[in-house]
Design an enzyme around this catalytic site. Sequence first.
Site, PDB file in Angstrom:
ATOM      1  N   GLU A 159       1.473  -6.445   7.591  1.00  0.00           N
ATOM      2  CA  GLU A 159       0.448  -5.648   7.969  1.00  0.00           C
ATOM      3  C   GLU A 159       0.009  -5.414   9.501  1.00  0.00           C
ATOM      4  O   GLU A 159      -0.238  -4.664   9.925  1.00  0.00           O
ATOM      5  CB  GLU A 159      -0.902  -6.113   7.103  1.00  0.00           C
TER       6      GLU A 159
ATOM      7  N   ALA B 171       0.945  -1.212  -0.065  1.00  0.00           N
ATOM      8  CA  ALA B 171       0.137   0.052   0.000  1.00  0.00           C
ATOM      9  C   ALA B 171       0.960   1.310  -0.004  1.00  0.00           C
ATOM     10  O   ALA B 171       2.019   1.347   0.859  1.00  0.00           O
ATOM     11  CB  ALA B 171      -0.969  -0.033   1.278  1.00  0.00           C
TER      12      ALA B 171
ATOM     13  N   GLY C 128       0.576  -5.627   0.217  1.00  0.00           N
ATOM     14  CA  GLY C 128      -0.033  -5.515  -1.087  1.00  0.00           C
ATOM     15  C   GLY C 128       0.903  -5.969  -2.436  1.00  0.00           C
ATOM     16  O   GLY C 128       0.149  -6.510  -3.358  1.00  0.00           O
TER      17      GLY C 128
HETATM   18  N1  COA Z   1       4.469   3.542   0.456  1.00  0.00           N
HETATM   19  C1  COA Z   1       4.906   4.861   0.195  1.00  0.00           C
HETATM   20  N2  COA Z   1       6.020   5.052  -0.158  1.00  0.00           N
HETATM   21  C2  COA Z   1       7.009   4.095   0.174  1.00  0.00           C
HETATM   22  C3  COA Z   1       6.584   2.948   0.518  1.00  0.00           C
HETATM   23  C4  COA Z   1       5.308   2.830   0.446  1.00  0.00           C
HETATM   24  N3  COA Z   1       4.939   1.533   0.807  1.00  0.00           N
HETATM   25  N4  COA Z   1       7.621   2.224   0.927  1.00  0.00           N
HETATM   26  C5  COA Z   1       8.687   2.833   0.409  1.00  0.00           C
HETATM   27  N5  COA Z   1       8.322   4.182   0.339  1.00  0.00           N
HETATM   28  C6  COA Z   1       9.248   5.307   0.145  1.00  0.00           C
HETATM   29  C7  COA Z   1       9.970   5.880   1.262  1.00  0.00           C
HETATM   30  O1  COA Z   1       9.083   6.683   2.200  1.00  0.00           O
HETATM   31  C8  COA Z   1      11.213   6.695   0.725  1.00  0.00           C
HETATM   32  O2  COA Z   1      10.559   7.888   0.111  1.00  0.00           O
HETATM   33  P1  COA Z   1      11.404   9.122   0.402  1.00  0.00           P
HETATM   34  O3  COA Z   1      12.556   8.980  -0.634  1.00  0.00           O
HETATM   35  O4  COA Z   1      10.517  10.161   0.079  1.00  0.00           O
HETATM   36  O5  COA Z   1      11.784   9.287   1.964  1.00  0.00           O
HETATM   37  C9  COA Z   1      11.373   5.766  -0.997  1.00  0.00           C
HETATM   38  O6  COA Z   1      10.219   4.981  -1.066  1.00  0.00           O
HETATM   39  C10 COA Z   1      12.468   4.807  -0.474  1.00  0.00           C
HETATM   40  O7  COA Z   1      12.301   4.015   0.537  1.00  0.00           O
HETATM   41  P2  COA Z   1      13.606   3.646   1.399  1.00  0.00           P
HETATM   42  O8  COA Z   1      12.840   3.021   2.776  1.00  0.00           O
HETATM   43  O9  COA Z   1      14.484   4.552   1.751  1.00  0.00           O
HETATM   44  O10 COA Z   1      14.027   2.505   0.443  1.00  0.00           O
HETATM   45  P3  COA Z   1      14.822   1.059   0.531  1.00  0.00           P
HETATM   46  O11 COA Z   1      14.974   0.614  -0.741  1.00  0.00           O
HETATM   47  O12 COA Z   1      15.956   1.375   1.638  1.00  0.00           O
HETATM   48  O13 COA Z   1      13.545  -0.023   1.396  1.00  0.00           O
HETATM   49  C11 COA Z   1      11.603  -0.887   1.526  1.00  0.00           C
HETATM   50  C12 COA Z   1      12.528  -0.174   0.707  1.00  0.00           C
HETATM   51  C13 COA Z   1      10.382  -1.282   0.500  1.00  0.00           C
HETATM   52  C14 COA Z   1      11.983  -2.216   2.145  1.00  0.00           C
HETATM   53  C15 COA Z   1      10.983   0.110   2.664  1.00  0.00           C
HETATM   54  O14 COA Z   1      10.836   1.489   2.109  1.00  0.00           O
HETATM   55  C16 COA Z   1       9.892  -0.251   3.486  1.00  0.00           C
HETATM   56  O15 COA Z   1       9.954  -1.269   4.363  1.00  0.00           O
HETATM   57  N6  COA Z   1       8.727   0.293   3.072  1.00  0.00           N
HETATM   58  C17 COA Z   1       7.411  -0.335   3.848  1.00  0.00           C
HETATM   59  C18 COA Z   1       6.886  -1.435   3.119  1.00  0.00           C
HETATM   60  C19 COA Z   1       5.499  -1.785   3.823  1.00  0.00           C
HETATM   61  O16 COA Z   1       5.440  -1.883   5.074  1.00  0.00           O
HETATM   62  N7  COA Z   1       4.667  -2.159   2.854  1.00  0.00           N
HETATM   63  C20 COA Z   1       3.196  -2.741   3.463  1.00  0.00           C
HETATM   64  C21 COA Z   1       2.277  -1.833   3.583  1.00  0.00           C
HETATM   65  S1  COA Z   1       0.906  -2.538   4.139  1.00  0.00           S
END
Ligand code: COA
Length: 260
Positions: free
Chosen positions: A136, A68, A113
Amino acid sequence: MTAESTPVIVERHGPVWHVQINAPARRNALGRAVVEGLAAVAREVATEKTVRAVILSGAGDKAFCAGADLKERRGMAEPEVRAFVTLLNDTFNAIAASPKVWIAAIHGACLGGGLELALCCDLRVAHEGARLGLPEARLGIIPGAGGTQRLPRLIGVARAKELVLTGQRIDAAEALRLGVVNRVAADHLDGAQALAAEVTQCAPISLTQAKRAVDLGWDLPFEAGLRWERACYDVTIPTADRLEALAAFAEKRAPDFKGE
Ligand code: COA
């Protein structure tokens, strides 16, 4: 980096189309524009005769899809969240029920998602560095796009519960061991292409009917499942492709299927 003005990029090449989620700055998170783009592609794929398989991937080198869009979600009121989750489910269900074969090519993060989307595909190929999970419950919600239903059907209740109730992330090797993915590859796109090449050797109507036979039959009582399989088989009997396969076998050549 790919320009992000097009949230979903579609390459329409022959029988295997490549659909790419194109929001790498947000790790291909499922914002409204991405989901609406996927819904449009699912509709197009369902009716376009030339396409037999779809490879679904994420842009950039970091993620298939981070789930999401948590930034967009933060600005949504409760009714908007409910409406969006309905749109998300309708879109995912359309992919799962597609008459064509969908293959997820997974690299980097495949979370929430993102994993639920991959579970809607028929087959999954993971890059060896991929990380998969359903986090989640750590975010005050639960998987809401089919994860609690599709994952246990795929890998069993106990294994699915471990992923859902811990929110842990697993690597590609563990995903393969559990049966979450079909194959692990050094290059997920090459791996998905190879799988698609095998799939597209099959007759198009056979693919559609075999998918229906499995998806709508596997959890029926056994005898009813066999009757359902027969109903799907019967659709293939009057097809030109069935006769073409028999002719090709007799003539020791590859069949030329037309989807008719
Ligand atoms: N929604 C919106 N933005 C997201 C996102 C998400 N699910 N996941 C990552 N981003 C954004 C971050 O906020 C960041 O934005 P910024 O540059 O403006 O700060 C950018 O993507 C890069 O994220 P970052 O965490 O620095 O990248 P990474 O490659 O080191 O790690 C992930 C990637 C996906 C592992 C990590 O971002 C993460 O754990 N995201 C959340 C995933 C999650 O919990 N999803 C389940 C949702 S129900």
